[in-house]
Design a protein around this motif. Structure first.
Motif, PDB file in Angstrom:
ATOM      1  N   ASP A 256       0.843  -1.192   0.000  1.00  0.00           N
ATOM      2  CA  ASP A 256       0.000   0.000   0.000  1.00  0.00           C
ATOM      3  C   ASP A 256       0.880   1.245   0.000  1.00  0.00           C
ATOM      4  O   ASP A 256       1.851   1.342   0.762  1.00  0.00           O
ATOM      5  CB  ASP A 256      -0.915   0.018   1.226  1.00  0.00           C
ATOM      6  N   ALA A 257       0.519   2.211  -0.848  1.00  0.00           N
ATOM      7  CA  ALA A 257       1.356   3.402  -1.017  1.00  0.00           C
ATOM      8  C   ALA A 257       1.531   4.169   0.278  1.00  0.00           C
ATOM      9  O   ALA A 257       2.591   4.736   0.545  1.00  0.00           O
ATOM     10  CB  ALA A 257       0.739   4.306  -2.090  1.00  0.00           C
ATOM     11  N   GLN A 258       0.461   4.190   1.112  1.00  0.00           N
ATOM     12  CA  GLN A 258       0.535   4.987   2.334  1.00  0.00           C
ATOM     13  C   GLN A 258       1.273   4.277   3.461  1.00  0.00           C
ATOM     14  O   GLN A 258       1.529   4.871   4.503  1.00  0.00           O
ATOM     15  CB  GLN A 258      -0.876   5.364   2.805  1.00  0.00           C
ATOM     16  N   LEU A 259       1.624   2.991   3.247  1.00  0.00           N
ATOM     17  CA  LEU A 259       2.274   2.226   4.307  1.00  0.00           C
ATOM     18  C   LEU A 259       3.680   1.764   3.929  1.00  0.00           C
ATOM     19  O   LEU A 259       4.599   1.811   4.743  1.00  0.00           O
ATOM     20  CB  LEU A 259       1.417   1.005   4.666  1.00  0.00           C
ATOM     21  N   GLY A 260       3.826   1.302   2.689  1.00  0.00           N
ATOM     22  CA  GLY A 260       5.107   0.750   2.292  1.00  0.00           C
ATOM     23  C   GLY A 260       5.381  -0.563   3.021  1.00  0.00           C
ATOM     24  O   GLY A 260       4.472  -1.226   3.518  1.00  0.00           O
ATOM     25  N   LEU A 261       6.639  -0.946   3.103  1.00  0.00           N
ATOM     26  CA  LEU A 261       7.026  -2.141   3.844  1.00  0.00           C
ATOM     27  C   LEU A 261       7.273  -1.778   5.299  1.00  0.00           C
ATOM     28  O   LEU A 261       7.834  -0.727   5.605  1.00  0.00           O
ATOM     29  CB  LEU A 261       8.286  -2.765   3.231  1.00  0.00           C
ATOM     30  N   LEU A 262       6.876  -2.661   6.193  1.00  0.00           N
ATOM     31  CA  LEU A 262       7.002  -2.416   7.621  1.00  0.00           C
ATOM     32  C   LEU A 262       8.193  -3.202   8.176  1.00  0.00           C
ATOM     33  O   LEU A 262       9.167  -3.423   7.470  1.00  0.00           O
ATOM     34  CB  LEU A 262       5.689  -2.801   8.313  1.00  0.00           C
ATOM     35  N   GLY A 263       8.124  -3.603   9.438  1.00  0.00           N
ATOM     36  CA  GLY A 263       9.219  -4.318  10.074  1.00  0.00           C
ATOM     37  C   GLY A 263       9.602  -5.593   9.359  1.00  0.00           C
ATOM     38  O   GLY A 263       8.756  -6.297   8.799  1.00  0.00           O
ATOM     39  N   MET A 264      10.901  -5.890   9.323  1.00  0.00           N
ATOM     40  CA  MET A 264      11.451  -7.095   8.710  1.00  0.00           C
ATOM     41  C   MET A 264      11.170  -7.155   7.213  1.00  0.00           C
ATOM     42  O   MET A 264      11.179  -8.235   6.608  1.00  0.00           O
ATOM     43  CB  MET A 264      10.911  -8.351   9.408  1.00  0.00           C
ATOM     44  N   GLY A 265      10.869  -6.026   6.602  1.00  0.00           N
ATOM     45  CA  GLY A 265      10.622  -5.985   5.172  1.00  0.00           C
ATOM     46  C   GLY A 265       9.311  -6.612   4.755  1.00  0.00           C
ATOM     47  O   GLY A 265       9.125  -6.944   3.581  1.00  0.00           O
ATOM     48  N   LEU A 266       8.373  -6.770   5.686  1.00  0.00           N
ATOM     49  CA  LEU A 266       7.078  -7.369   5.382  1.00  0.00           C
ATOM     50  C   LEU A 266       6.023  -6.276   5.211  1.00  0.00           C
ATOM     51  O   LEU A 266       6.115  -5.201   5.794  1.00  0.00           O
ATOM     52  CB  LEU A 266       6.651  -8.323   6.499  1.00  0.00           C
ATOM     53  N   SER A 267       5.014  -6.574   4.408  1.00  0.00           N
ATOM     54  CA  SER A 267       3.927  -5.628   4.182  1.00  0.00           C
ATOM     55  C   SER A 267       2.885  -5.750   5.286  1.00  0.00           C
ATOM     56  O   SER A 267       2.892  -6.705   6.081  1.00  0.00           O
ATOM     57  CB  SER A 267       3.272  -5.901   2.828  1.00  0.00           C
ATOM     58  N   MET A 268       1.963  -4.783   5.321  1.00  0.00           N
ATOM     59  CA  MET A 268       0.879  -4.845   6.297  1.00  0.00           C
ATOM     60  C   MET A 268       0.048  -6.108   6.099  1.00  0.00           C
ATOM     61  O   MET A 268      -0.375  -6.752   7.062  1.00  0.00           O
ATOM     62  CB  MET A 268      -0.006  -3.607   6.167  1.00  0.00           C
ATOM     63  N   GLY A 269      -0.205  -6.472   4.828  1.00  0.00           N
ATOM     64  CA  GLY A 269      -0.968  -7.682   4.558  1.00  0.00           C
ATOM     65  C   GLY A 269      -0.307  -8.923   5.127  1.00  0.00           C
ATOM     66  O   GLY A 269      -0.982  -9.836   5.615  1.00  0.00           O
ATOM     67  N   GLN A 270       1.013  -8.975   5.090  1.00  0.00           N
ATOM     68  CA  GLN A 270       1.723 -10.134   5.641  1.00  0.00           C
ATOM     69  C   GLN A 270       1.654 -10.154   7.157  1.00  0.00           C
ATOM     70  O   GLN A 270       1.454 -11.213   7.760  1.00  0.00           O
ATOM     71  CB  GLN A 270       3.175 -10.112   5.155  1.00  0.00           C
TER      72      GLN A 270
END
Length: 295
Positions: A256-270
């Motif tokens: 998601d454009a407003q989130l990008g990748l989060l911790g450990m290189g994982l996405s919000m969906g993951q």
């Protein structure tokens, strides 16, 4: 088709962007280490206001109301050997529309919680157990998911990450043109592809999700449910299957454009899928033990 035109190394375009302000803060989308406003190129026979609403819908999945034109700028910049010349219309957009989840924009995980509540209320009304209801519905859900992913593909939304242009699965999505334009300068090879084709090659992640969380999960649940199972285990298999397949597909899907990748290189969906897999595993074991006769 949009207004962008290119003559040799000169690119001219008309753009519209949203200035979404709430509590004195400007809403920006993160792409790598940079931040940007939401917007994109204006298409032929499209007003700048309509272009803005469309771009926000494509990038964020929500509707916004255009408030007023804030300012217009003429922007020149150079990326590599390409000179860009843009006329940019910046509009104030109604910030409350971002929070209007009843108008859309919630992901599957958020909607899934609402469905669970609805099934709990229905189970109470019909005097049946909640897991009886979820076991009955679970095998049918993947078909709905499959239909939704085909719709995403047809609409050119929820596209995948950039891939090698020579890969047989590589596809271009014109709806991702703003994302492509912003990302191309970060990689010389991407910039070359973008200048040549006007888009970047991407994974058709919608089709991956159609195949995994749609068709394959449907087959797994249908085969598993053909035999008598302890109450709740069909629902558990759905949780584990969807969570696992969504986790896998997210590696090819653009975050998601407003989130990008989060911790450990994982996405919000993951990150949201991991609790589903864990909950499904615990529920499966719990239902199996509960069904065993007491010694």
């Amino acid at each position: 088709m949009d207004f962008r035109s290119q003559i040799q190394n000169q690119v001219f375009g008309v753009r519209a962007t949203a200035l979404i302000v709430q509590d004195g803060k400007l809403f920006l989308a993160k792409r790598g280490d940079t931040y940007r406003t939401i917007g994109g190129a204006v298409e032929v026979n499209e007003t700048t206001e309509k272009a803005l609403v469309r771009e926000v819908r494509e990038e964020l999945g929500v509707e916004v109301a255009v408030s007023q034109l804030a300012f217009v700028v003429e922007n020149w910049f150079t990326v590599g050997e390409t000179n860009f010349h843009n006329i940019e219309f910046h509009y104030l957009a109604h910030p409350l529309e971002i929070l209007a989840v009843w108008k859309g924009g919630m992901s599957f995980h958020g909607g899934f919680l609402g469905v669970l509540v609805a099934m709990a209320l229905y189970a109470r009304k019909t005097e049946r157990t909640w897991l009886d209801i979820t076991d009955f519905i679970a095998p049918l859900v993947p078909l709905g998911l499959a239909t939704g992913r085909i719709g995403n593909f047809i609409n050119g939304e929820l596209w995948g990450r950039v891939t090698d242009i020579n890969a047989f699965w590589a596809m271009g999505f014109k709806q991702a043109r703003y994302e492509d334009e912003a990302m191309a300068p970060t990689n010389p090879q991407w910039l070359e592809w973008f200048n040549q084709y006007g888009v970047l090659p991407r994974h058709p992640s919608q089709l991956y999700q159609f195949a995994l969380e749609g068709l394959l999960l449907f087959v797994i649940l249908w085969v598993f449910a053909k035999k008598q199972r302890p109450v709740g285990q069909i629902s558990a298999v759905f949780l584990m299957g969807y969570g696992a397949f969504r986790f896998i597909a997210e590696f090819a899907r653009e975050p998601d454009a407003q989130l990008g990748l989060l911790g450990m290189g994982l996405s919000m969906g993951q990150w949201l899928s991991l609790p589903m897999v864990l909950a499904g595993a615990l529920l499966f074991v719990y239902c199996q033990k509960r069904a065993q006769p007491s010694a």
